[in-house]
Write a protein that holds these residues in place. Structure first.
Motif, PDB file in Angstrom:
ATOM      1  N   TYR A 154     -22.031 -19.210 -56.834  1.00 23.72           N
ATOM      2  CA  TYR A 154     -21.527 -18.172 -57.895  1.00 23.72           C
ATOM      3  C   TYR A 154     -21.190 -16.908 -57.422  1.00 23.72           C
ATOM      4  O   TYR A 154     -20.999 -16.100 -58.234  1.00 23.72           O
ATOM      5  N   GLY A 155     -21.485 -16.450 -55.935  1.00 19.12           N
ATOM      6  CA  GLY A 155     -21.067 -15.233 -55.883  1.00 19.12           C
ATOM      7  C   GLY A 155     -22.420 -13.978 -55.912  1.00 19.12           C
ATOM      8  O   GLY A 155     -23.640 -14.709 -56.074  1.00 19.12           O
ATOM      9  N   VAL A 156     -22.244 -12.958 -55.780  1.00 18.08           N
ATOM     10  CA  VAL A 156     -23.214 -11.815 -56.091  1.00 18.08           C
ATOM     11  C   VAL A 156     -23.782 -12.012 -57.495  1.00 18.08           C
ATOM     12  O   VAL A 156     -22.717 -12.038 -58.359  1.00 18.08           O
ATOM     13  N   PRO A 157     -24.865 -12.063 -57.869  1.00 18.84           N
ATOM     14  CA  PRO A 157     -25.334 -12.151 -59.249  1.00 18.84           C
ATOM     15  C   PRO A 157     -25.077 -10.857 -60.170  1.00 18.84           C
ATOM     16  O   PRO A 157     -24.905  -9.955 -59.543  1.00 18.84           O
ATOM     17  N   ASP A 158     -24.908 -11.017 -61.289  1.00 21.35           N
ATOM     18  CA  ASP A 158     -24.361  -9.752 -61.949  1.00 21.35           C
ATOM     19  C   ASP A 158     -25.663  -8.854 -62.238  1.00 21.35           C
ATOM     20  O   ASP A 158     -25.460  -7.899 -62.602  1.00 21.35           O
ATOM     21  N   SER A 159     -26.816  -9.676 -62.233  1.00 23.06           N
ATOM     22  CA  SER A 159     -28.160  -8.686 -62.221  1.00 23.06           C
ATOM     23  C   SER A 159     -29.119  -9.495 -61.557  1.00 23.06           C
ATOM     24  O   SER A 159     -29.019 -10.885 -61.378  1.00 23.06           O
ATOM     25  N   ASN A 160     -30.145  -8.915 -61.137  1.00 20.37           N
ATOM     26  CA  ASN A 160     -31.440  -9.637 -60.797  1.00 20.37           C
ATOM     27  C   ASN A 160     -32.589  -8.475 -61.038  1.00 20.37           C
ATOM     28  O   ASN A 160     -32.604  -7.554 -61.453  1.00 20.37           O
ATOM     29  N   ILE A 178     -27.841 -27.399 -57.878  1.00 19.28           N
ATOM     30  CA  ILE A 178     -28.694 -26.536 -57.850  1.00 19.28           C
ATOM     31  C   ILE A 178     -30.219 -27.402 -58.066  1.00 19.28           C
ATOM     32  O   ILE A 178     -30.441 -27.780 -59.017  1.00 19.28           O
ATOM     33  N   ILE A 179     -30.704 -27.634 -56.969  1.00 19.80           N
ATOM     34  CA  ILE A 179     -31.879 -28.461 -56.595  1.00 19.80           C
ATOM     35  C   ILE A 179     -33.281 -27.657 -56.655  1.00 19.80           C
ATOM     36  O   ILE A 179     -33.272 -26.896 -55.749  1.00 19.80           O
ATOM     37  N   ARG A 180     -33.987 -28.103 -57.739  1.00 23.67           N
ATOM     38  CA  ARG A 180     -35.364 -27.141 -57.704  1.00 23.67           C
ATOM     39  C   ARG A 180     -36.280 -27.486 -56.344  1.00 23.67           C
ATOM     40  O   ARG A 180     -36.426 -28.645 -56.041  1.00 23.67           O
ATOM     41  N   GLY A 181     -36.673 -26.498 -55.903  1.00 21.41           N
ATOM     42  CA  GLY A 181     -37.578 -26.686 -54.455  1.00 21.41           C
ATOM     43  C   GLY A 181     -36.797 -26.956 -53.351  1.00 21.41           C
ATOM     44  O   GLY A 181     -37.390 -26.840 -52.239  1.00 21.41           O
ATOM     45  N   LYS A 182     -35.368 -26.719 -53.387  1.00 21.62           N
ATOM     46  CA  LYS A 182     -34.597 -27.125 -51.954  1.00 21.62           C
ATOM     47  C   LYS A 182     -33.391 -26.053 -52.072  1.00 21.62           C
ATOM     48  O   LYS A 182     -33.171 -25.517 -50.753  1.00 21.62           O
ATOM     49  N   THR A 183     -32.629 -25.778 -53.101  1.00 21.25           N
ATOM     50  CA  THR A 183     -31.530 -24.871 -52.760  1.00 21.25           C
ATOM     51  C   THR A 183     -32.045 -23.348 -52.764  1.00 21.25           C
ATOM     52  O   THR A 183     -33.020 -22.989 -53.281  1.00 21.25           O
ATOM     53  N   THR A 184     -31.333 -22.774 -51.863  1.00 22.18           N
ATOM     54  CA  THR A 184     -31.936 -21.407 -51.363  1.00 22.18           C
ATOM     55  C   THR A 184     -30.882 -20.411 -51.964  1.00 22.18           C
ATOM     56  O   THR A 184     -29.933 -20.678 -52.382  1.00 22.18           O
ATOM     57  N   GLN A 185     -31.322 -19.110 -51.963  1.00 23.78           N
ATOM     58  CA  GLN A 185     -30.625 -18.056 -52.448  1.00 23.78           C
ATOM     59  C   GLN A 185     -29.213 -18.080 -51.847  1.00 23.78           C
ATOM     60  O   GLN A 185     -28.025 -17.728 -52.595  1.00 23.78           O
ATOM     61  N   SER A 186     -29.165 -18.140 -50.367  1.00 22.49           N
ATOM     62  CA  SER A 186     -27.833 -18.063 -49.931  1.00 22.49           C
ATOM     63  C   SER A 186     -26.602 -19.237 -50.423  1.00 22.49           C
ATOM     64  O   SER A 186     -25.683 -18.869 -50.711  1.00 22.49           O
ATOM     65  N   GLU A 187     -27.322 -20.452 -50.737  1.00 26.35           N
ATOM     66  CA  GLU A 187     -26.675 -21.451 -51.161  1.00 26.35           C
ATOM     67  C   GLU A 187     -25.963 -21.395 -52.547  1.00 26.35           C
ATOM     68  O   GLU A 187     -24.893 -21.495 -52.878  1.00 26.35           O
ATOM     69  N   VAL A 188     -26.943 -20.580 -53.592  1.00 28.24           N
ATOM     70  CA  VAL A 188     -26.413 -20.363 -54.966  1.00 28.24           C
ATOM     71  C   VAL A 188     -25.387 -19.236 -54.643  1.00 28.24           C
ATOM     72  O   VAL A 188     -24.533 -19.213 -55.425  1.00 28.24           O
ATOM     73  N   GLN A 189     -25.648 -18.132 -53.806  1.00 26.11           N
ATOM     74  CA  GLN A 189     -24.542 -17.260 -53.914  1.00 26.11           C
ATOM     75  C   GLN A 189     -23.438 -17.583 -53.273  1.00 26.11           C
ATOM     76  O   GLN A 189     -22.115 -17.371 -53.743  1.00 26.11           O
ATOM     77  N   SER A 190     -23.117 -18.698 -52.493  1.00 30.69           N
ATOM     78  CA  SER A 190     -21.878 -19.288 -52.115  1.00 30.69           C
ATOM     79  C   SER A 190     -21.385 -19.819 -53.091  1.00 30.69           C
ATOM     80  O   SER A 190     -20.323 -20.051 -53.255  1.00 30.69           O
ATOM     81  N   TRP A 204     -32.219 -14.212 -60.943  1.00 28.37           N
ATOM     82  CA  TRP A 204     -30.753 -13.888 -60.884  1.00 28.37           C
ATOM     83  C   TRP A 204     -30.231 -14.361 -62.066  1.00 28.37           C
ATOM     84  O   TRP A 204     -30.202 -15.295 -62.414  1.00 28.37           O
ATOM     85  N   ARG A 205     -29.354 -13.272 -62.637  1.00 25.10           N
ATOM     86  CA  ARG A 205     -28.457 -13.717 -63.845  1.00 25.10           C
ATOM     87  C   ARG A 205     -26.941 -13.732 -63.511  1.00 25.10           C
ATOM     88  O   ARG A 205     -26.455 -12.913 -62.952  1.00 25.10           O
ATOM     89  N   TYR A 206     -26.393 -14.757 -63.967  1.00 27.83           N
ATOM     90  CA  TYR A 206     -24.836 -14.808 -63.763  1.00 27.83           C
ATOM     91  C   TYR A 206     -24.249 -14.886 -65.238  1.00 27.83           C
ATOM     92  O   TYR A 206     -24.642 -15.742 -66.021  1.00 27.83           O
ATOM     93  N   GLN A 207     -23.323 -14.142 -65.398  1.00 26.11           N
ATOM     94  CA  GLN A 207     -22.459 -14.176 -66.682  1.00 26.11           C
ATOM     95  C   GLN A 207     -21.215 -14.968 -66.336  1.00 26.11           C
ATOM     96  O   GLN A 207     -20.334 -14.572 -65.433  1.00 26.11           O
ATOM     97  N   LYS A 208     -20.781 -16.034 -67.293  1.00 23.19           N
ATOM     98  CA  LYS A 208     -19.430 -16.644 -66.934  1.00 23.19           C
ATOM     99  C   LYS A 208     -18.459 -15.934 -66.699  1.00 23.19           C
ATOM    100  O   LYS A 208     -17.388 -15.926 -65.788  1.00 23.19           O
ATOM    101  N   ASN A 209     -18.113 -14.655 -67.496  1.00 28.12           N
ATOM    102  CA  ASN A 209     -16.889 -13.873 -67.365  1.00 28.12           C
ATOM    103  C   ASN A 209     -17.322 -12.586 -66.751  1.00 28.12           C
ATOM    104  O   ASN A 209     -16.476 -11.586 -66.981  1.00 28.12           O
ATOM    105  N   GLY A 210     -18.115 -12.432 -66.064  1.00 29.74           N
ATOM    106  CA  GLY A 210     -18.773 -11.229 -65.498  1.00 29.74           C
ATOM    107  C   GLY A 210     -17.760 -10.532 -64.515  1.00 29.74           C
ATOM    108  O   GLY A 210     -17.654  -9.330 -64.624  1.00 29.74           O
ATOM    109  N   ASN A 211     -17.253 -11.410 -63.790  1.00 27.05           N
ATOM    110  CA  ASN A 211     -16.212 -10.665 -62.885  1.00 27.05           C
ATOM    111  C   ASN A 211     -15.029 -10.206 -63.600  1.00 27.05           C
ATOM    112  O   ASN A 211     -14.434  -9.158 -63.078  1.00 27.05           O
ATOM    113  N   LEU A 212     -14.511 -10.781 -64.392  1.00 21.73           N
ATOM    114  CA  LEU A 212     -13.371 -10.540 -65.261  1.00 21.73           C
ATOM    115  C   LEU A 212     -13.634  -9.306 -65.944  1.00 21.73           C
ATOM    116  O   LEU A 212     -12.903  -8.266 -66.114  1.00 21.73           O
ATOM    117  N   SER A 213     -14.850  -9.134 -66.508  1.00 20.82           N
ATOM    118  CA  SER A 213     -15.110  -7.886 -67.255  1.00 20.82           C
ATOM    119  C   SER A 213     -15.380  -6.536 -66.158  1.00 20.82           C
ATOM    120  O   SER A 213     -14.610  -5.376 -66.362  1.00 20.82           O
TER     121      SER A 213
END
Length: 141
Positions: A51-57, A37-49, A67-76
């Motif tokens: 980490y997936g859909v964020p747990d919250s935004n 994840i590079i500041r000023g370069k990485t896009t939302q779609s690249e982050v989503q590819s 966007w917030r990602y929780q390490k065990n978010g999908n498991l929960s």
């Protein structure tokens, strides 16, 4: 029908268990985030590819989105879904144990790092702020 539901839940559980790790790398470590994840370069779609859909935004004034990602978010999420399907209490229990094991592993990694002098940060939460759909800032907690 129960076999089909069980198969879907098992597939979800297995994908959720691997959500924080890819090829042995911890996606919630400073080195992984810095290299992907590079500041000023990485896009939302690249982050989503990655980490997936964020747990919250959330959106703030000035067109910034966090966007917030929780390490065990999908498991929960998978574990809570099994509570609504009759006969899946064993799966829910196994998912709960997997979440506990993952938390224990994270705590052991942090303790080991402190004893060996490893300064690598491993977080349970990843926050990424975007301005105009491009990464502006990220942090691990």
């Amino acid at each position: 029908m129960k076999k089909a539901v069980f198969g879907v839940l098992l597939a979800l559980a297995l994908s959720a268990c691997s959500g924080g790790m890819t090829g042995g790398e911890d996606k919630f470590s400073t080195s992984y985030v810095e290299s992907h994840i590079i500041r000023g370069k990485t896009t939302q779609s690249e982050v989503q590819s990655l980490y997936g859909v964020p747990d919250s935004n959330s959106r703030s004034a000035g067109n910034a989105t966090t966007w917030r990602y929780q390490k065990n978010g999908n498991l929960s999420t998978v574990s809570s879904l099994t509570n609504y399907i009759p006969g899946t209490s064993a799966i829910s229990s196994a998912l709960g144990m997997a979440g506990t094991a993952s938390s224990a592993s994270s705590a052991a990694t942090k303790a080991s790092g402190k004893m060996t002098g490893d300064t690598e940060v491993h977080g349970s939460y990843l926050y990424i702020t975007f301005t105009n759909n491009v990464v502006d800032y990220w942090s691990l907690d």
